[in-house]
Structure formats: structure tokens, C-alpha cells
Write a protein that holds these residues in place. Sequence first.
Motif, PDB file in Angstrom:
ATOM      1  N   LEU A   1      62.100  18.076 105.900  1.00 32.68           N
ATOM      2  CA  LEU A   1      61.065  17.059 105.778  1.00 32.68           C
ATOM      3  C   LEU A   1      59.939  17.631 104.927  1.00 32.68           C
ATOM      4  O   LEU A   1      59.453  18.730 105.190  1.00 32.68           O
ATOM      5  N   ARG A   2      59.509  16.851 103.954  1.00 33.26           N
ATOM      6  CA  ARG A   2      58.525  17.351 103.001  1.00 33.26           C
ATOM      7  C   ARG A   2      57.085  17.029 103.405  1.00 33.26           C
ATOM      8  O   ARG A   2      56.811  15.978 103.985  1.00 33.26           O
ATOM      9  N   CYS A   3      56.219  17.961 103.078  1.00 36.71           N
ATOM     10  CA  CYS A   3      54.790  17.786 103.327  1.00 36.71           C
ATOM     11  C   CYS A   3      54.018  18.482 102.211  1.00 36.71           C
ATOM     12  O   CYS A   3      54.231  19.672 101.951  1.00 36.71           O
ATOM     13  N   ASN A   4      53.137  17.754 101.562  1.00 36.01           N
ATOM     14  CA  ASN A   4      52.249  18.327 100.562  1.00 36.01           C
ATOM     15  C   ASN A   4      50.809  18.065 100.978  1.00 36.01           C
ATOM     16  O   ASN A   4      50.499  17.013 101.527  1.00 36.01           O
ATOM     17  N   TYR A   5      49.946  19.015 100.703  1.00 36.51           N
ATOM     18  CA  TYR A   5      48.562  18.881 101.132  1.00 36.51           C
ATOM     19  C   TYR A   5      47.631  19.143  99.972  1.00 36.51           C
ATOM     20  O   TYR A   5      47.993  19.790  98.981  1.00 36.51           O
ATOM     21  N   SER A   6      46.422  18.653 100.135  1.00 36.65           N
ATOM     22  CA  SER A   6      45.349  18.930  99.194  1.00 36.65           C
ATOM     23  C   SER A   6      44.183  19.455 100.008  1.00 36.65           C
ATOM     24  O   SER A   6      43.668  18.753 100.885  1.00 36.65           O
ATOM     25  N   TYR A   7      43.818  20.727  99.751  1.00 37.46           N
ATOM     26  CA  TYR A   7      42.756  21.359 100.543  1.00 37.46           C
ATOM     27  C   TYR A   7      42.183  22.498  99.743  1.00 37.46           C
ATOM     28  O   TYR A   7      42.917  23.273  99.154  1.00 37.46           O
ATOM     29  N   GLY A   8      40.857  22.609  99.712  1.00 37.33           N
ATOM     30  CA  GLY A   8      40.217  23.580  98.839  1.00 37.33           C
ATOM     31  C   GLY A   8      40.332  25.022  99.277  1.00 37.33           C
ATOM     32  O   GLY A   8      40.291  25.928  98.454  1.00 37.33           O
ATOM     33  N   ALA A   9      40.456  25.251 100.554  1.00 36.65           N
ATOM     34  CA  ALA A   9      40.493  26.620 101.062  1.00 36.65           C
ATOM     35  C   ALA A   9      41.869  26.895 101.657  1.00 36.65           C
ATOM     36  O   ALA A   9      42.794  26.112 101.506  1.00 36.65           O
ATOM     37  N   THR A  10      42.001  28.048 102.289  1.00 36.75           N
ATOM     38  CA  THR A  10      43.259  28.353 102.968  1.00 36.75           C
ATOM     39  C   THR A  10      43.426  27.391 104.143  1.00 36.75           C
ATOM     40  O   THR A  10      42.568  27.335 105.018  1.00 36.75           O
ATOM     41  N   PRO A  11      44.486  26.640 104.135  1.00 32.36           N
ATOM     42  CA  PRO A  11      44.624  25.607 105.169  1.00 32.36           C
ATOM     43  C   PRO A  11      45.218  26.132 106.463  1.00 32.36           C
ATOM     44  O   PRO A  11      45.903  27.147 106.482  1.00 32.36           O
ATOM     45  N   TYR A  12      44.903  25.441 107.519  1.00 30.04           N
ATOM     46  CA  TYR A  12      45.664  25.573 108.761  1.00 30.04           C
ATOM     47  C   TYR A  12      46.636  24.381 108.751  1.00 30.04           C
ATOM     48  O   TYR A  12      46.202  23.241 108.564  1.00 30.04           O
ATOM     49  N   LEU A  13      47.915  24.640 108.934  1.00 28.48           N
ATOM     50  CA  LEU A  13      48.926  23.599 108.791  1.00 28.48           C
ATOM     51  C   LEU A  13      49.727  23.436 110.066  1.00 28.48           C
ATOM     52  O   LEU A  13      50.022  24.430 110.746  1.00 28.48           O
ATOM     53  N   PHE A  14      50.077  22.210 110.354  1.00 30.90           N
ATOM     54  CA  PHE A  14      50.742  21.889 111.612  1.00 30.90           C
ATOM     55  C   PHE A  14      51.851  20.870 111.365  1.00 30.90           C
ATOM     56  O   PHE A  14      51.755  20.019 110.489  1.00 30.90           O
ATOM     57  N   TRP A  15      52.881  20.935 112.198  1.00 30.12           N
ATOM     58  CA  TRP A  15      53.858  19.863 112.339  1.00 30.12           C
ATOM     59  C   TRP A  15      53.886  19.429 113.803  1.00 30.12           C
ATOM     60  O   TRP A  15      54.004  20.263 114.708  1.00 30.12           O
ATOM     61  N   TYR A  16      53.764  18.106 113.981  1.00 30.43           N
ATOM     62  CA  TYR A  16      53.862  17.501 115.299  1.00 30.43           C
ATOM     63  C   TYR A  16      55.043  16.525 115.310  1.00 30.43           C
ATOM     64  O   TYR A  16      55.379  15.936 114.291  1.00 30.43           O
ATOM     65  N   VAL A  17      55.621  16.316 116.497  1.00 31.75           N
ATOM     66  CA  VAL A  17      56.692  15.349 116.649  1.00 31.75           C
ATOM     67  C   VAL A  17      56.280  14.304 117.679  1.00 31.75           C
ATOM     68  O   VAL A  17      55.608  14.619 118.671  1.00 31.75           O
ATOM     69  N   GLN A  18      56.650  13.057 117.406  1.00 36.51           N
ATOM     70  CA  GLN A  18      56.340  11.954 118.319  1.00 36.51           C
ATOM     71  C   GLN A  18      57.632  11.212 118.637  1.00 36.51           C
ATOM     72  O   GLN A  18      58.159  10.483 117.789  1.00 36.51           O
ATOM     73  N   SER A  19      58.131  11.403 119.838  1.00 31.06           N
ATOM     74  CA  SER A  19      59.318  10.676 120.277  1.00 31.06           C
ATOM     75  C   SER A  19      58.898   9.273 120.699  1.00 31.06           C
ATOM     76  O   SER A  19      57.735   9.055 121.051  1.00 31.06           O
ATOM     77  N   PRO A  20      59.815   8.310 120.674  1.00 34.37           N
ATOM     78  CA  PRO A  20      59.461   6.923 120.998  1.00 34.37           C
ATOM     79  C   PRO A  20      58.744   6.792 122.344  1.00 34.37           C
ATOM     80  O   PRO A  20      59.217   7.295 123.352  1.00 34.37           O
ATOM     81  N   GLY A  21      57.588   6.144 122.313  1.00 31.60           N
ATOM     82  CA  GLY A  21      56.831   5.920 123.535  1.00 31.60           C
ATOM     83  C   GLY A  21      56.130   7.142 124.090  1.00 31.60           C
ATOM     84  O   GLY A  21      55.585   7.093 125.194  1.00 31.60           O
ATOM     85  N   GLN A  22      56.128   8.213 123.315  1.00 29.67           N
ATOM     86  CA  GLN A  22      55.528   9.468 123.787  1.00 29.67           C
ATOM     87  C   GLN A  22      54.318   9.837 122.940  1.00 29.67           C
ATOM     88  O   GLN A  22      54.127   9.327 121.834  1.00 29.67           O
ATOM     89  N   GLY A  23      53.530  10.756 123.476  1.00 27.52           N
ATOM     90  CA  GLY A  23      52.454  11.316 122.674  1.00 27.52           C
ATOM     91  C   GLY A  23      52.992  12.343 121.699  1.00 27.52           C
ATOM     92  O   GLY A  23      54.185  12.645 121.684  1.00 27.52           O
ATOM     93  N   LEU A  24      52.130  12.888 120.880  1.00 28.97           N
ATOM     94  CA  LEU A  24      52.536  13.895 119.894  1.00 28.97           C
ATOM     95  C   LEU A  24      52.620  15.268 120.533  1.00 28.97           C
ATOM     96  O   LEU A  24      51.807  15.626 121.383  1.00 28.97           O
ATOM     97  N   GLN A  25      53.612  16.050 120.084  1.00 34.73           N
ATOM     98  CA  GLN A  25      53.809  17.394 120.591  1.00 34.73           C
ATOM     99  C   GLN A  25      53.846  18.359 119.413  1.00 34.73           C
ATOM    100  O   GLN A  25      54.517  18.106 118.405  1.00 34.73           O
ATOM    101  N   LEU A  26      53.166  19.492 119.549  1.00 32.84           N
ATOM    102  CA  LEU A  26      53.143  20.487 118.481  1.00 32.84           C
ATOM    103  C   LEU A  26      54.500  21.165 118.350  1.00 32.84           C
ATOM    104  O   LEU A  26      55.054  21.673 119.323  1.00 32.84           O
ATOM    105  N   LEU A  27      55.051  21.165 117.116  1.00 29.96           N
ATOM    106  CA  LEU A  27      56.297  21.868 116.829  1.00 29.96           C
ATOM    107  C   LEU A  27      56.021  23.298 116.374  1.00 29.96           C
ATOM    108  O   LEU A  27      56.672  24.240 116.828  1.00 29.96           O
TER     109      LEU A  27
END
Lengths: 116, 114
Positions: free
Chosen positions: B21-47
Motif C-alpha cells: 500500500l502506497r503512502c506519500n507525504y509532504s512535510y518540511g522536517a523529519t516526519p513521524y510516520l504511522f500506519w493505522y488499520v480500521q476494520s469494519p465497525g471498529q476504531g483505528l488501531q496502530l500497525l
Amino acid sequence: EAGVAQSPRYKIIEKRQSVAFWCNPISGHATLYWYQQILGQGPKLLIQFQNNGVVDDSQLPKDRFSAERLKGVDSTLKIQPAKLEDSAVYLCASSLQGGGNTGELFFGEGSRLTVL
Amino acid sequence: AQSVTQPDIHITVSEGASLELRCNYSYGATPYLFWYVQSPGQGLQLLLKYFSGDTLVQGIKGFEAEFKRSQSSFNLRKPSVHWSDAAEYFCAVGAGRSNYQLIWGAGTKLIIKP
């Protein structure tokens, strides 16, 4: 460990009515967030609390939305009056405070609002 | 302004096949990057998350992601998907005074073919 609790899970109202959502974060988490997630979009931050103080509410439509976290624990988000475009899932999240923060947000299951 | 782009709205993968799965970002400094997953009917969970150091990070459920500064990318991978991986996946970048104020992508919905 209990997770982030939200209620109600679902709410259907007519436009111009009011609605309130409740959130109880994980015990010990000082930071609490309310996000709005419209279908097909990522979450948008509405408001961030640190204990009972507001850190960021720049994207909260203050003419109709309000939120409070009076005792630094649970929080309420209110919409009055609701518009059709407020139909969304309202997500509450919490995280640890300060240097111990790993950047991990813990989310509740969300409150789905439908405005007719 | 900071932004996160997930170019694929939907991705369909056969069970057992590999995933990216692709992700591109635009950020001026060193970024903190995250992937979260959201299953149907659920909240987001950090991967998984990237703050610094090794650019290949391992997460839960067999996922990994690689930070490529030159490409401003943080793509999520899994060598063999399971039907239970069907969900929506969100990439996010830390922004603001506190790096855990997140800017989110629009998400990629993963569909698993049997």
C-alpha cells in the motif's frame, strides 16, 4: 485494560436538532482527541485536550460544535444545530502525555451520526 | 502545508498474495510516520510507526513499512495476506508543535479475494 469508550454508537437526527457524544478515555491518558471521519475520507481533528485544557481547536466549527472535558477525564462533544454535512463518524482517541508519548493514539469504536 | 497522499482508493489482492500500500507525504522536517488499520465497525488501531533509525520498521500482524526520504514515501507491505486483513488502511504523518498531532491520508480499502 479497558479501551476508549464512546456512546452512543449510532444516532439519527433531523437537521437543526442537537446531539451529544460522550467519550471516556483510557485511564491515565492525559490527552484526548475528537476526530470527524466523513465517509471516504481520513479522520479530521476537531479538538485536542491536554487534561482539561484545549491544545488545538482550530478546525472545530465553533458556531455549532462545542466540546468540554471538565475534570480532565471524560469528554462530551455537542452539535447544535446539526446540518446535513455533519453526517459522519465521530471518533474519540486518547494518548499518554509528554515525553512518554509514543505517538500512539488509542481509538474508540466511534459514534456514527446521520443527519436527515 | 503538510499533507499525506494515498493514491489507491481500493486494492484487491488474492489471499496468500503479497501486498503493498502506497503512502506519500509532504512535510518540511523529519516526519513521524504511522500506519493505522480500521476494520469494519471498529476504531483505528496502530500497525506500526517510524520516528528515526532503521528505515524498515516491523509492525503487528506481520506488516512492515519502509521509509524512503528521497521519495517521501512510507509504503506498507505484507508478504502474504489473510482474509482477516480486509480493512481500511490509513497513513498519517506527525505534524504541529507536538509530533503526535496527526495529518491523515484518505485511506486505502483492502479487499481480499478468496
